[in-house]
Design a protein around this motif. Sequence first.
Motif: not given
Length: 473
Positions: A319-323, A343-347, A351-357
């Motif tokens: 959800w962070r990556a989507r936001m 903003y802080k949560w989504a930011e 930094k997440l990798s494609g594998v993380d997401v």
Amino acid sequence: MHKSAAQDAVTPLHDLSAVDLLAGYRSKQFSPSEVLDDVLKHVAAWEPHIKALYAFDPEGARAVAKASTERWQNGAPAGSLDGVPVTIKENIATKGVPMPLGAASNTLVPATVDAPPAARLREAGAIIFSKTTMPDYGMLSSGLSSFHSLTRNPWDLSKNPGGSSSGAGAAGAAGYGPLHLGTDIGGSVRLPACWCGLVALKPSLGRVPIDPPYVGRVAGPMTRIVDDTALMMGVLSKPDRRDGMSLPAHDINWKALEKSPRKMRIGLMLDLGVGQKLEKEVRDISIKAAKAFESAGAVVTEVDGVLTREMLDGLDNFWRARMWDDLSKLAPEQRAKALPYIYKWAEAGAKLSGVDVVRGFNATMAIRAAAAKLFTDLDYVISPVSPVVNFPAEFAAPLNDPEKPFEHICYTVPWNMSENPAASINGGYDKHGFPIGVQIIGRRFDDLGVLGMAKAFEGLRAAQKPWPKPPKK
């Protein structure tokens, strides 16, 4: 003041259920125009205190009520909700009204058409007199928003109504008419219903066509009684081809709510081992509900939760990556207008990798498999809705920490990902008289059964406290 068809006491028009309003229209006890006037008068007394509404349109609503009144006088109502006041959550499109999605960072563009749930309510003759507030992008269980005023809980103005259907929850508890429509992707109709003393159904995915559709995203009714939720479902569940995830047309009789708990296999899900600690008063209410079902002949066994820390963190990453994907498309100065918490949560999603997401998204599949396994031996599950009784109005979430944003949705979010129907219904109160919800979850597509069990619980639970009254000026 009019005598309710279902009650001995004299009840103000704004407090009548939709079922009773329709009976009153049919018997010509009162008209849709009279009911709307009473609702609007009540809104005027409450709204300065709770700020539940957006795009409030009393004049437009009066014109719709007048036409409805004439139809009832001629004995020719237009549909099953003709003349019943209803509110719609801000993120469900209604033609001509912009959808800020609770966020000051969004550009305001009037919607060109009604989304499916709004279209069905309008076709059924409901009087849509206002939209209701929500927090930024619907990603908070709170009445806090960078676009709307702070929405407060009518039971206690210092407390949060929950979210993201925050305005709908506050409006329902305050008595802004009987029917309110919210959306739910992780608990967003059930959590405010829990904290506002309402009934809410998160339907099986696809039961209520929605636009735009998304993984786990549903629209659902928020009402004071189960019969009104069922009445709304009869309208909302009609097909709409715009939703490619919607279920086929069906012939569910939403009025067939008589269901005995006798011999039903019910799981009682209490301590999850993940998320916020379950508060004692909430735990006691869930146990009391399970015992009530047991006394009615159900077979109750305690069961483990289906959610793990890894699953919850996976959803958070996804959800962070989507936001961040949504926010990153905005100009920096526009993006900066979003709620700092969001903003802080989504930011962190940047930094997440494609594998993380992908691993995060795969949590939805793991939750689905765990839920299917749980329901091989059970008909229904009872659990808390929220681990906490309440939290301050000004908080973005019970912990108010963007590093730990979803610790309070561990009882609700699994059923979005697994697509099971789940209802919140008031189970009792804390020592200060604040409502505490109980959740009833069923197998996929057993929406009617979940409502039947909720209806049975209405008859088993202790007497309900009076609804809150507006503060004296």
